[in-house]
Design a protein around this motif. Structure first.
Motif, PDB file in Angstrom:
ATOM      1  N   GLY A  98     -12.173  15.053  -1.092  1.00 16.61           N
ATOM      2  CA  GLY A  98     -12.504  13.643  -1.032  1.00 16.61           C
ATOM      3  C   GLY A  98     -13.322  13.152  -2.211  1.00 16.61           C
ATOM      4  N   ASN A  99     -14.013  14.063  -2.885  1.00 18.67           N
ATOM      5  CA  ASN A  99     -14.917  13.670  -3.977  1.00 18.67           C
ATOM      6  C   ASN A  99     -14.536  14.291  -5.318  1.00 18.67           C
ATOM      7  OD1 ASN A  99     -16.684  12.231  -2.176  1.00 18.67           O
ATOM      8  ND2 ASN A  99     -17.389  14.227  -1.478  1.00 18.67           N
ATOM      9  N   TRP A 100     -13.297  14.683  -5.506  1.00 19.31           N
ATOM     10  CA  TRP A 100     -12.905  15.412  -6.715  1.00 19.31           C
ATOM     11  C   TRP A 100     -13.051  14.590  -7.988  1.00 19.31           C
ATOM     12  CZ3 TRP A 100      -8.982  13.860  -9.915  1.00 19.31           C
ATOM     13  CH2 TRP A 100      -8.092  12.899  -9.405  1.00 19.31           C
ATOM     14  N   LYS A 101     -12.989  13.269  -7.896  1.00 20.76           N
ATOM     15  CA  LYS A 101     -13.053  12.427  -9.098  1.00 20.76           C
ATOM     16  C   LYS A 101     -14.425  12.475  -9.765  1.00 20.76           C
ATOM     17  CE  LYS A 101      -9.484   9.255  -7.622  1.00 20.76           C
ATOM     18  NZ  LYS A 101      -9.159   7.917  -7.163  1.00 20.76           N
ATOM     19  N   GLU A 102     -15.427  12.886  -9.017  1.00 21.89           N
ATOM     20  CA  GLU A 102     -16.782  12.908  -9.562  1.00 21.89           C
ATOM     21  C   GLU A 102     -17.054  14.119 -10.452  1.00 21.89           C
ATOM     22  OE1 GLU A 102     -19.627  12.373  -6.436  1.00 21.89           O
ATOM     23  OE2 GLU A 102     -18.393  10.842  -5.482  1.00 21.89           O
ATOM     24  N   PHE A 103     -16.252  15.185 -10.334  1.00 25.43           N
ATOM     25  CA  PHE A 103     -16.559  16.395 -11.099  1.00 25.43           C
ATOM     26  C   PHE A 103     -15.339  17.058 -11.732  1.00 25.43           C
ATOM     27  CE2 PHE A 103     -15.834  17.553  -6.710  1.00 25.43           C
ATOM     28  CZ  PHE A 103     -15.002  18.644  -6.796  1.00 25.43           C
ATOM     29  N   ALA A 104     -14.115  16.670 -11.379  1.00 18.68           N
ATOM     30  CA  ALA A 104     -12.920  17.342 -11.887  1.00 18.68           C
ATOM     31  C   ALA A 104     -11.978  16.332 -12.537  1.00 18.68           C
ATOM     32  CB  ALA A 104     -12.203  18.052 -10.744  1.00 18.68           C
ATOM     33  N   THR A 105     -11.079  16.839 -13.366  1.00 24.82           N
ATOM     34  CA  THR A 105     -10.107  15.972 -14.023  1.00 24.82           C
ATOM     35  C   THR A 105      -8.851  15.778 -13.185  1.00 24.82           C
ATOM     36  OG1 THR A 105      -9.162  17.860 -15.203  1.00 24.82           O
ATOM     37  CG2 THR A 105     -10.901  16.612 -16.325  1.00 24.82           C
ATOM     38  N   GLN A 106      -8.613  16.664 -12.233  1.00 26.53           N
ATOM     39  CA  GLN A 106      -7.467  16.525 -11.333  1.00 26.53           C
ATOM     40  C   GLN A 106      -7.832  17.052  -9.954  1.00 26.53           C
ATOM     41  OE1 GLN A 106      -4.073  18.951 -12.407  1.00 26.53           O
ATOM     42  NE2 GLN A 106      -5.368  20.338 -13.587  1.00 26.53           N
TER      43      GLN A 106
END
Length: 163
Positions: A98-106
């Motif tokens: 749910g929060n991948w956009k805050e720390f990962a590129t995909q």
């Protein structure tokens, strides 16, 4: 006698066919698994900072496990923490998905949790297995020491009894 011979030949032909089918399946079965693994490996950007930190964490944990191999109480705590990390992997996967956009590129965090199982749970389980094997060796060593002490004690009692 002829019936027995023909039955044996039929059985041998059947077994040869089964062995041939099994070997062809094994040969073709390893290749797709390898290709799937390589596809998985190349789909990940291993230079992402959070992945590098995660891999560094696992290396650090492995080094701590190896260096503290004689401290059974500490290893037991580490073992339980590793298993707790595996236990909470599903919740962690949902949270990170749910929060991948805050720390990962995909978005690596699929609903089945394959990625997190490989990079989080897999190394933790390997470390837990190393701790378990170390504990088993320690227990075997302790049992041998205990048995030697018991035999020395019995020999001492037997000498005292003879005197």
């Amino acid at each position: 006698m002829e019936d027995l011979r023909s039955a044996m030949e039929e059985h041998m032909e059947l077994m040869a066919d089964l062995v041939q089918k099994l070997s062809s399946e094994l040969r073709s079965g390893i290749r797709p698994a390898y290709e799937n693994f390589m596809g998985f490996f190349h789909a990940i950007n291993w230079k992402e900072p959070w992945l590098m930190c995660l891999l560094g964490f696992h290396v650090f944990l492995l080094i701590v496990t190896i260096l503290s191999r004689k401290n059974t109480n500490f290893l037991l705590s580490l073992f339980l923490l590793a298993l707790l990390g595996v236990y909470f992997a599903e919740s962690l996967n949902k949270f990170l998905g749910g929060n991948w956009k805050e720390f990962a590129t995909q978005n690596y965090f699929d609903p089945s949790g394959l990625f997190l199982s490989v990079v989080w749970s897999g190394p933790l389980l390997i470390i837990a297995i190393i701790i378990l094997i170390n504990t088993l060796f320690s227990m075997c060593y302790l049992i041998v020491r205990w048995k030697r002490a018991e035999l020395r004690h019995r020999a001492k009692l037997a000498r005292n009894k003879q005197d």
